[in-house]
Design a protein around this motif. Structure first.
Motif, mmCIF file in Angstrom:
data_model
loop_
_atom_site.group_PDB
_atom_site.id
_atom_site.type_symbol
_atom_site.label_atom_id
_atom_site.label_comp_id
_atom_site.label_asym_id
_atom_site.label_seq_id
_atom_site.Cartn_x
_atom_site.Cartn_y
_atom_site.Cartn_z
ATOM 1 N N LYS A 1 -13.305 -28.049 -19.783
ATOM 2 C CA LYS A 1 -12.523 -27.937 -18.687
ATOM 3 C C LYS A 1 -12.765 -28.457 -17.017
ATOM 4 O O LYS A 1 -14.088 -27.956 -16.887
ATOM 5 C CB LYS A 1 -11.757 -26.445 -18.706
ATOM 6 N N LYS B 1 -10.331 -22.327 -10.545
ATOM 7 C CA LYS B 1 -10.880 -21.219 -11.276
ATOM 8 C C LYS B 1 -10.387 -19.693 -12.273
ATOM 9 O O LYS B 1 -11.188 -19.686 -13.215
ATOM 10 C CB LYS B 1 -11.477 -20.807 -9.996
ATOM 11 N N ARG B 2 -9.449 -19.657 -11.544
ATOM 12 C CA ARG B 2 -9.217 -18.480 -12.454
ATOM 13 C C ARG B 2 -8.785 -18.692 -13.946
ATOM 14 O O ARG B 2 -8.445 -18.155 -14.562
ATOM 15 C CB ARG B 2 -7.433 -18.233 -11.827
ATOM 16 N N HIS B 3 -8.167 -20.230 -14.017
ATOM 17 C CA HIS B 3 -7.902 -20.519 -15.529
ATOM 18 C C HIS B 3 -9.326 -21.191 -16.199
ATOM 19 O O HIS B 3 -9.688 -22.018 -16.683
ATOM 20 C CB HIS B 3 -7.556 -21.864 -15.434
ATOM 21 N N GLY B 4 -10.789 -21.480 -15.660
ATOM 22 C CA GLY B 4 -11.886 -21.368 -16.108
ATOM 23 C C GLY B 4 -12.935 -22.653 -15.735
ATOM 24 O O GLY B 4 -13.289 -22.985 -16.573
ATOM 25 N N ALA B 5 -12.228 -23.015 -15.178
ATOM 26 C CA ALA B 5 -12.354 -24.750 -14.330
ATOM 27 C C ALA B 5 -13.893 -25.176 -13.909
ATOM 28 O O ALA B 5 -14.621 -24.001 -13.110
ATOM 29 C CB ALA B 5 -11.634 -25.633 -14.218
ATOM 30 N N GLU B 6 -14.636 -26.109 -14.586
ATOM 31 C CA GLU B 6 -15.582 -26.413 -13.964
ATOM 32 C C GLU B 6 -15.795 -27.889 -12.583
ATOM 33 O O GLU B 6 -14.122 -27.902 -12.862
ATOM 34 C CB GLU B 6 -17.409 -26.612 -14.557
ATOM 35 N N THR B 7 -16.455 -27.425 -11.952
ATOM 36 C CA THR B 7 -16.209 -29.253 -11.290
ATOM 37 C C THR B 7 -17.214 -30.424 -11.465
ATOM 38 O O THR B 7 -18.504 -29.624 -11.047
ATOM 39 C CB THR B 7 -15.731 -28.318 -9.705
#
Lengths: 514, 514
Positions: free
Chosen positions: B148, B85-91
Motif C-alpha cells: 500500500k 499516512k493515516r491509512h497506513g501507506a508507505e511511499t
C-alpha cells in the motif's frame, strides 16, 4: 499469428541493419536511430502477442527509492530543510525543464552533459542541469533583487554514473542561495555556516570545507603568465587536482591546453598552498600576487571571511585551499566545496572525538559546493542589470548512500509506515464491525489499518503488526460484541485489556501515549 | 568592438569546422566536441556585447512556484500526506523518465501526449505520463505482490494547457494505490474513503464522487451491440460526456467510430442513469444486462462496494453513474472520479451546510480519479503474473488554484519563512556582536536572521520584521553591551525588556512561548 511472424521478420531485418552499420563504423547517431527503430519493433511484439520482451529496469544512472530508502531520504531532508528554515529561507520551485536557450552558455565544458527533449513541435527544451541557472532565470524574470531561498529538487546530467559511490544521472540538489546587494562576505559566511551545521547534524563523519576565490585564481593565473583567454580552461584543469595528481594536471595544461611549462610550474607552487586566515595574510605580503588587483580584492575578502567564520565557530573545518577551482563558469568570487574525510563505515558519531588524532584525513568525496556568482542574473536581464548572488548546493545522493549503509549495518529496524493501530477480528464474519470501528478511528485522526480479507486469521493479523511495528491491536470478537467492549492488545508486551466500545477512541489515544 | 568582430570570425571558422566534420561523417563524439566549442564561442558573444536575446519565460504549460504559492502547496501536501499516512501507506519514488518502451502501449489514444527525450546516444527515454505505470513497472521489477503506497510527484503531458483552470503540462499527482490479492471491494472502498477524507479536509467546497465499473460498461456495450474490438474506443467516447452533450457524443460514435445508430441509442439510455446501491439492485434485475457475465460481476461488486461505503459514512457524496468511463486503457474494474460542484469563490466552509438545499450542483472540474487495474503489472512481468491493483490519483493543480484564490481573497497574510527572531543592532560597528549572538541562537535551534549590512538602520531592521512577520527582535547596542544585557522587543506589542546576555537563549525561548 501472421502479424507476429511479420513483426519477427521485421525485427530480424532491422537487427541486420544495425549489425551492418556497426561493422561499417557508421556514425553513432545513425546507429542509435536504427537501434531505436529496432526497439520500437520489439516493443510492438511485446504488446501484440501477450508475451513480453520488456527490459525491466530504470534508465541508466537512475534508481527507484523503496519505502526504506524513502524513510532515510525523509530524515535527511528534514535535517537539511530544518537548517535552511533556521536561517530564515523561503522556498520556490521551477519546472523540471527549461527552454534550451536558458541553459546555453552557462556551464562551459559541462554543457555536453545536458539532457535535451525531443523536438515534438513547439519549443526546444532541456532538463535542468542544476538549480542555480533556473534560480537566476526566476530572479530576472520576476525582477527580484533580493531573496534568501532554498530549493530541493532533482537535476539531470548525462554523466558516467558510478551509482555505488552515489553518482547518478538523476539526483537531488538541496540549494540555499542569498541574492542581493549586501556588505562583503556576510552572506558568504552564512553559506559556509550552513554547510557546517548540516554536515554536523547529519552525523556522517568528519569533513572539511575548502574555500578559495575565483579572483585569487585569476590573479594567480595572470601573474603566472596564463593568457587571459585561457583562464577558464586552465581553471577547469586545476579543478581536477582533487582526483588527479599534479603531474597529470600539468600534462593537461601543457600538452592539451598549450600552456608554457614555466607558467604551469608557477601555478603548481601556488596550488599546493593550504591554510587559514594566516595564508591570506601571507599572500597579501606576496609582492607579485598582491600587486594584482583581482587577487588583492580576493585576499582581502578572504581575511574578512575568516573573521566572520571565527565568530560563527566554524574555522575548525574550513581550509583556504588554492587548488580549489570548481568546474562551472559562472562563479565570480568566493568558491567552496565540502568533502567527507572518513571512510563512511567508521563514521559513527562516537568516533568523531578522536578525529583530530589522525594526521591527515583522507578525502572520500565532495558532498557540497558553491560560491558567489554575481554575473549570472545579469545574463538573463534584458538590460544586463546585475543581482549579486552567493549560494551552496548540498549533494545528497552520496549522503543517502552513507546513511543507507549505516542503517543496514545497525540493528535498528526502520519503520516505513506510521500506523498506530490494527483493527482486527477474532472470529469470522466480523468485517462490517471492523470497518465501522476503523472509520471512527480515522475520523479521530488515529492512524489505523485493517486487513483486506473478509475473514483473516487472528495470528496473521498479529504477525502483520510485528513485521511492520504497529504498537496496538484493537480486536473485535463475538464475546466482545456481546459485552459491548473492544479488546486492546499491546503488541510488544502482549498485555490485553477490554475497554468500553463507546469510549474506544479515548482509550486508544490513552494507550498510545503510555 | 574589435573583440566582437574577432569573436564573430572565430564563430564562423568554428561553424565551418563543424560542417566539414558532418560532411565527412566523423564520429558524433568528435562533432559534439566541436559543436560545444562553437556554443561556447556564441555564449561569449552573448555576454561580451552586453545584449541578450533570451526569451525570459518558463516552457509552455509550466510555471514557477513563488514562496507564497509554495506555502499553500505545502499546506495541501500536508493534508494529503496526512490522510495517506493515516491509512497506513508507505511511499516510494521513481525516476522522472522511464525507458520509452515501458510507457508504450499503456495509454491508448493519449500516448501521443508523451514527452520523449532526444536521442543523444544510449537508451530511448520518455517523461512519465502518470505515476501508475511506473508503479506497475516497480512492482514487476521487484517482484512485489502486495503493498500500500503513496507517491507524490510531477507528471508530464503535451496537452493543450489551460493554466487559469489549473491545467498544466507539468503537474503534480498524488497517488495512493493498494496492490495485492484481497477480497473484493475492501481496498476499493478504502480508496473512495480517502478521496472523501481529503476533499473534506481541504475545505474547497462541496463535491461528488462518481463510480462505475469497466465490466458494467463492457457488458452494456456488448448487449447494446457494440463489436468487441470497438469497446475501448467507444469507451473513450463515452468518457467525453462530462464535457460534451449526448448529441455530440452520439455523433462521434456513429460518424467517426462507425457504430450503428440503434446501438448508440441503447447506450444513450443506459448512460443517463445515476443512483446508488438502488441502481445496482435495479440493473441486476434488468433481464438482458444481468445475463451478461461481465455486467453481472460488476453489478454484484457495486452492491458490495456501497455496503462498505455505508459503513465508512461516505455515501452522501458517492454516485453510481453509468456515464463515467475514464479515458485510460488499463482499468479493469471499478472506476471513479471526483468533481467539485461549487464555484470555488463560494466554497467557504460555513456555506457547506446549506449545500443540500441546491437542487443540482454544477460540476466545475475533476480533482481526483482512479480505479482498478488488475492487468497492468502482468504486462511487465516476464511470465505475465498478475498483481491486482486499485488506486486513486488526486490532481492538485486545480486545488492549488482554488486555494490561491481563497488566500488572495482573504485578509490573512501568508508567512513564507518561519523566522522567530531578528538579531538587530542599535548603533554602528556592532556586526561582530550580532554574528556572535545569532550563532548562539542557531546552535540552540532558534530560527533567526540578521541583516547582511555592516551598519543597518534600526528602523529598517524593525520594518523587515513587520513585513515578514518576525515576532521578536534581539537588539544589541552600546548601552546594552556595557550593561551586559540584550534588549528583547516584541514586534506586535512594541514592548521591550532587557535580559541578561548570559541567559539570552532561555529568555528568548520564554518570550517566544508567551
Amino acid at each position: 499469428m501472421a502479424d507476429k511472424a511479420e513483426l519477427q521478420e521485421a525485427i530480424k531485418a532491422q537487427g541486420e541493419v544495425v549489425r551492418q552499420l556497426k561493422a561499417e563504423k557508421a556514425s553513432s547517431e545513425q546507429i542509435a536511430s536504427e537501434v531505436a527503430k529496432l526497439l520500437e519493433l520489439k516493443a510492438h511484439l511485446g504488446t501484440d502477442d501477450g508475451k513480453h520482451s520488456f527490459v525491466l529496469k530504470t534508465p541508466k544512472g537512475t534508481r527507484d527509492y523503496n519505502p526504506k530508502q524513502m524513510a532515510i531520504r525523509d530524515k535527511v531532508f528534514n535535517i537539511i530543510i530544518g537548517c535552511f528554515k533556521r536561517h530564515g529561507a523561503e522556498t520556490i520551485d521551477t519546472p523540471v525543464f527549461e527552454l534550451k536557450e536558458t541553459l546555453t552558455g552557462k556551464y562551459g565544458e559541462d554543457s555536453k552533459l545536458i539532457y535535451d527533449l525531443k523536438d515534438q513541435g513547439g519549443e526546444l527544451l532541456s532538463l535542468r542541469y542544476d538549480l542555480t541557472v533556473p534560480f537566476a532565470r526566476y530572479l530576472a524574470m520576476n525582477k527580484i533583487t533580493n531573496i534568501k531561498r532554498y530549493h530541493i529538487a532533482k537535476v539531470y546530467r548525462r554523466d558516467n554514473p558510478a551509482m555505488t559511490r552515489g553518482r547518478y544521472r538523476e539526483f537531488y540538489q538541496c540549494d540555499f542561495d542569498i541574492a542581493g546587494q549586501y556588505d562583503p562576505m556576510i552572506p558568504d559566511a552564512e553559506c559556509l555556516k550552513i554547510v557546517h551545521e548540516i554536515l554536523s547534524d547529519l552525523q556522517i563523519g568528519d569533513f572539511r570545507i575548502k574555500v578559495n576565490d575565483r579572483r585569487i585564481l585569476d590573479g594567480m593565473f595572470s601573474i603566472c603568465g596564463v593568457p587571459d583567454e585561457k583562464f577558464r580552461t586552465i581553471c577547469s584543469t586545476v579543478d581536477k587536482l582533487d582526483k588527479a595528481s599534479w603531474e597529470e594536471v600539468k600534462n593537461e595544461m601543457v600538452g592539451e591546453k598549450g600552456l608554457a611549462p614555466e607558467a604551469a610550474d608557477k601555478i603548481g607552487e601556488y596550488v599546493s598552498m593550504q591554510g587559514g586566515a594566516d595564508l591570506a595574510e601571507k599572500l597579501l605580503k606576496d609582492p607579485i600576487l598582491s600587486q594584482n588587483k583581482q587577487a588583492y580584492s580576493g585576499l582581502t575578502d578572504m581575511k574578512e571571511l575568516f573573521k566572520y567564520l571565527e565568530l560563527f565557530n566554524v574555522t575548525d573545518k574550513v581550509i583556504f585551499d588554492l587548488s580549489l577551482a570548481r568546474g562551472l563558469d559562472y562563479y565570480t568570487g568566493v568558491i567552496y566545496e565540502a568533502v567527507l574525510t572518513q571512510n563512511q563505515m567508521e563514521a559513527q558519531p562516537q568516533k568523531q572525538q578522536n578525529d583530530h588524532s589522525t594526521d591527515e584525513p583522507v578525502s572520500v568525496g565532495s558532498v557540497a559546493g558553491g560560491g558567489r556568482y554575481d554575473g549570472l542574473v545579469g545574463m538573463f536581464d534584458p538590460k544586463g542589470r546585475k543581482v549579486p548572488c552567493v549560494g551552496v548546493s548540498i549533494g545528497i545522493e552520496r549522503i543517502f548512500s552513507i546513511m543507507e549503509q549505516k542503517a543496514e549495518a545497525s540493528e535498528e529496524k526502520i519503520r516505513t509506515t506510521e500506523t498506530q493501530v490494527l483493527v482486527a477480528s477474532a472470529q469470522k464474519n466480523l468485517l462490517e464491525e471492523r470497518l465501522k470501528l476503523i472509520s471512527e478511528l480515522w475520523a479521530a485522526g488515529i492512524k489505523a489499518e485493517v486487513m483486506y480479507k473478509k475473514n483473516p486469521k487472528l495470528l496473521s493479523q498479529l504477525q502483520h503488526c510485528e513485521e511492520t511495528g504497529i504498537q496496538l491491536v484493537a480486536i473485535v470478537g463475538e464475546q466482545e460484541l456481546k459485552d459491548g467492549v473492544v479488546k486492546l492488545r499491546n503488541v510488544a508486551t502482549r498485555g490485553e485489556e477490554n475497554v468500553p466500545r463507546a469510549n474506544v477512541v479515548e482509550e486508544i489515544k490513552r494507550a498510545l501515549q503510555s
